[in-house]
Write a protein that holds these residues in place. Structure first.
Motif, mmCIF file in Angstrom:
data_model
loop_
_atom_site.group_PDB
_atom_site.id
_atom_site.type_symbol
_atom_site.label_atom_id
_atom_site.label_comp_id
_atom_site.label_asym_id
_atom_site.label_seq_id
_atom_site.Cartn_x
_atom_site.Cartn_y
_atom_site.Cartn_z
ATOM 1 N N PHE A 183 0.844 -1.186 0.000
ATOM 2 C CA PHE A 183 0.000 0.000 0.000
ATOM 3 C C PHE A 183 0.888 1.248 0.000
ATOM 4 O O PHE A 183 1.860 1.328 0.750
ATOM 5 C CB PHE A 183 -0.880 -0.013 1.259
ATOM 6 N N LYS A 184 0.559 2.206 -0.836
ATOM 7 C CA LYS A 184 1.302 3.469 -0.907
ATOM 8 C C LYS A 184 0.342 4.621 -0.671
ATOM 9 O O LYS A 184 -0.683 4.731 -1.346
ATOM 10 C CB LYS A 184 1.953 3.643 -2.286
ATOM 11 N N GLU A 185 0.669 5.481 0.275
ATOM 12 C CA GLU A 185 -0.136 6.680 0.508
ATOM 13 C C GLU A 185 0.029 7.636 -0.654
ATOM 14 O O GLU A 185 1.117 7.772 -1.208
ATOM 15 C CB GLU A 185 0.291 7.374 1.801
ATOM 16 N N ILE A 186 -1.072 8.307 -0.997
ATOM 17 C CA ILE A 186 -1.047 9.225 -2.127
ATOM 18 C C ILE A 186 -1.521 10.616 -1.724
ATOM 19 O O ILE A 186 -2.115 10.801 -0.665
ATOM 20 C CB ILE A 186 -1.922 8.722 -3.290
ATOM 21 N N SER A 187 -1.272 11.532 -2.612
ATOM 22 C CA SER A 187 -1.775 12.890 -2.485
ATOM 23 C C SER A 187 -2.448 13.254 -3.805
ATOM 24 O O SER A 187 -1.959 12.894 -4.876
ATOM 25 C CB SER A 187 -0.608 13.846 -2.209
ATOM 26 N N ILE A 188 -3.574 13.937 -3.716
ATOM 27 C CA ILE A 188 -4.219 14.500 -4.902
ATOM 28 C C ILE A 188 -4.262 15.997 -4.684
ATOM 29 O O ILE A 188 -4.815 16.471 -3.691
ATOM 30 C CB ILE A 188 -5.627 13.922 -5.119
ATOM 31 N N GLU A 189 -3.612 16.732 -5.583
ATOM 32 C CA GLU A 189 -3.469 18.178 -5.419
ATOM 33 C C GLU A 189 -3.491 18.872 -6.778
ATOM 34 O O GLU A 189 -3.344 18.224 -7.807
ATOM 35 C CB GLU A 189 -2.172 18.486 -4.667
ATOM 36 N N ARG A 190 -3.694 20.188 -6.746
ATOM 37 C CA ARG A 190 -3.746 20.970 -7.988
ATOM 38 C C ARG A 190 -2.439 20.867 -8.747
ATOM 39 O O ARG A 190 -1.354 20.845 -8.166
ATOM 40 C CB ARG A 190 -4.017 22.450 -7.690
ATOM 41 N N VAL A 191 -2.549 20.811 -10.066
ATOM 42 C CA VAL A 191 -1.381 20.828 -10.941
ATOM 43 C C VAL A 191 -0.831 22.251 -10.961
ATOM 44 O O VAL A 191 -1.598 23.225 -11.035
ATOM 45 C CB VAL A 191 -1.770 20.356 -12.361
ATOM 46 N N THR A 192 0.482 22.370 -10.888
ATOM 47 C CA THR A 192 1.148 23.678 -10.908
ATOM 48 C C THR A 192 1.711 23.951 -12.309
ATOM 49 O O THR A 192 1.800 23.034 -13.141
ATOM 50 C CB THR A 192 2.308 23.719 -9.897
ATOM 51 N N ASP A 193 2.122 25.195 -12.539
ATOM 52 C CA ASP A 193 2.758 25.537 -13.816
ATOM 53 C C ASP A 193 3.996 24.681 -14.063
ATOM 54 O O ASP A 193 4.264 24.271 -15.189
ATOM 55 C CB ASP A 193 3.120 27.026 -13.858
ATOM 56 N N GLN A 194 4.754 24.387 -13.007
ATOM 57 C CA GLN A 194 5.952 23.538 -13.127
ATOM 58 C C GLN A 194 5.572 22.130 -13.560
ATOM 59 O O GLN A 194 6.295 21.499 -14.321
ATOM 60 C CB GLN A 194 6.725 23.499 -11.806
ATOM 61 N N ASP A 195 4.448 21.628 -13.062
ATOM 62 C CA ASP A 195 4.003 20.278 -13.414
ATOM 63 C C ASP A 195 3.727 20.155 -14.908
ATOM 64 O O ASP A 195 4.017 19.121 -15.515
ATOM 65 C CB ASP A 195 2.724 19.902 -12.643
ATOM 66 N N TYR A 196 3.156 21.194 -15.512
ATOM 67 C CA TYR A 196 2.814 21.117 -16.930
ATOM 68 C C TYR A 196 4.037 20.848 -17.802
ATOM 69 O O TYR A 196 3.921 20.273 -18.878
ATOM 70 C CB TYR A 196 2.089 22.382 -17.399
ATOM 71 N N LYS A 197 5.217 21.231 -17.329
ATOM 72 C CA LYS A 197 6.452 20.965 -18.074
ATOM 73 C C LYS A 197 6.770 19.473 -18.096
ATOM 74 O O LYS A 197 7.429 18.985 -19.008
ATOM 75 C CB LYS A 197 7.615 21.743 -17.470
ATOM 76 N N LYS A 198 6.309 18.722 -17.088
ATOM 77 C CA LYS A 198 6.586 17.291 -16.971
ATOM 78 C C LYS A 198 5.470 16.417 -17.559
ATOM 79 O O LYS A 198 5.659 15.223 -17.742
ATOM 80 C CB LYS A 198 6.764 16.901 -15.493
ATOM 81 N N ILE A 199 4.324 16.996 -17.816
ATOM 82 C CA ILE A 199 3.174 16.227 -18.278
ATOM 83 C C ILE A 199 3.207 16.161 -19.806
ATOM 84 O O ILE A 199 2.882 17.134 -20.478
ATOM 85 C CB ILE A 199 1.854 16.854 -17.779
ATOM 86 N N THR A 200 3.608 15.005 -20.322
ATOM 87 C CA THR A 200 3.740 14.854 -21.775
ATOM 88 C C THR A 200 2.583 14.051 -22.357
ATOM 89 O O THR A 200 1.990 13.208 -21.682
ATOM 90 C CB THR A 200 5.057 14.143 -22.132
ATOM 91 N N LYS A 201 2.304 14.311 -23.609
ATOM 92 C CA LYS A 201 1.256 13.572 -24.322
ATOM 93 C C LYS A 201 1.655 12.099 -24.441
ATOM 94 O O LYS A 201 0.797 11.217 -24.365
ATOM 95 C CB LYS A 201 1.040 14.203 -25.695
ATOM 96 N N ALA A 202 2.935 11.816 -24.582
ATOM 97 C CA ALA A 202 3.406 10.433 -24.701
ATOM 98 C C ALA A 202 3.104 9.631 -23.435
ATOM 99 O O ALA A 202 2.790 8.446 -23.502
ATOM 100 C CB ALA A 202 4.902 10.409 -24.975
#
Length: 161
Positions: free
Chosen positions: A12-31
């Motif tokens: 089991f792994k604890e998770i967090s659900i939080e707003r995406v930041t401008d920095q995150d968009y740089k890491k979020i790829t269509k691939a």
């Protein structure tokens, strides 16, 4: 506590659900996430990650319709490595849907509704796995079905299981 389970080890792994930041968009790829998430910036976009990691495992984009007491899931994606038979973690999508349901109840109380317009091949999956109702173009969770999803993924303290 919110969590997902490693498929191979059942850890089991604890998770967090939080707003995406401008920095995150740089890491979020269509691939990796199958969509151009930058087009969702005008909506409420959230990421799911394991607490001890900054790696994003899932994303959800939500739009509120207060006049309908409804939140629409515009996009929902699990990272490439967490799809199909070889996935690393289970219940990423379920936790994101549970989060959307909790948000709907927080905003609209007992008349809350969560809906989405699924791809044709996923419609049956959402109905079977999450108890969504077929409402024509949309599928939705409301009433008892919505609260069942919250009960499955959210504990009594309001944290995702």
């Amino acid at each position: 506590m919110w969590g997902i389970v490693a498929v191979n080890t059942k850890v089991f792994k604890e998770i967090s659900i939080e707003r995406v930041t401008d920095q995150d968009y740089k890491k979020i790829t269509k691939a990796r996430f199958f969509f151009n998430w930058k087009t969702e910036r005008q909506n409420c976009v959230y990421k799911l990650r394991i607490l001890e990691s900054e790696v994003i495992l899932g994303l959800i984009s939500l739009t509120h319709y207060p006049e309908e007491s409804r939140i629409e899931i515009n996009l929902l994606a699990v990272s490439k490595e967490n799809r199909g038979k070889e996935k690393q973690y289970d219940d990423i999508a379920g936790n994101l849907i549970g989060f959307a349901c909790r948000e709907a109840v927080n905003h609209y109380a007992e008349i809350a509704c969560v809906s989405l317009i699924p791809k044709t091949k996923l419609k049956k999956h959402y109905i079977t796995k999450y108890g969504m109702e077929d409402a024509g173009k949309h599928i939705c969770l409301e009433g008892l079905a919505l609260f069942r999803i919250i009960e499955k993924y959210i504990d009594e303290s309001g944290e995702i299981k």
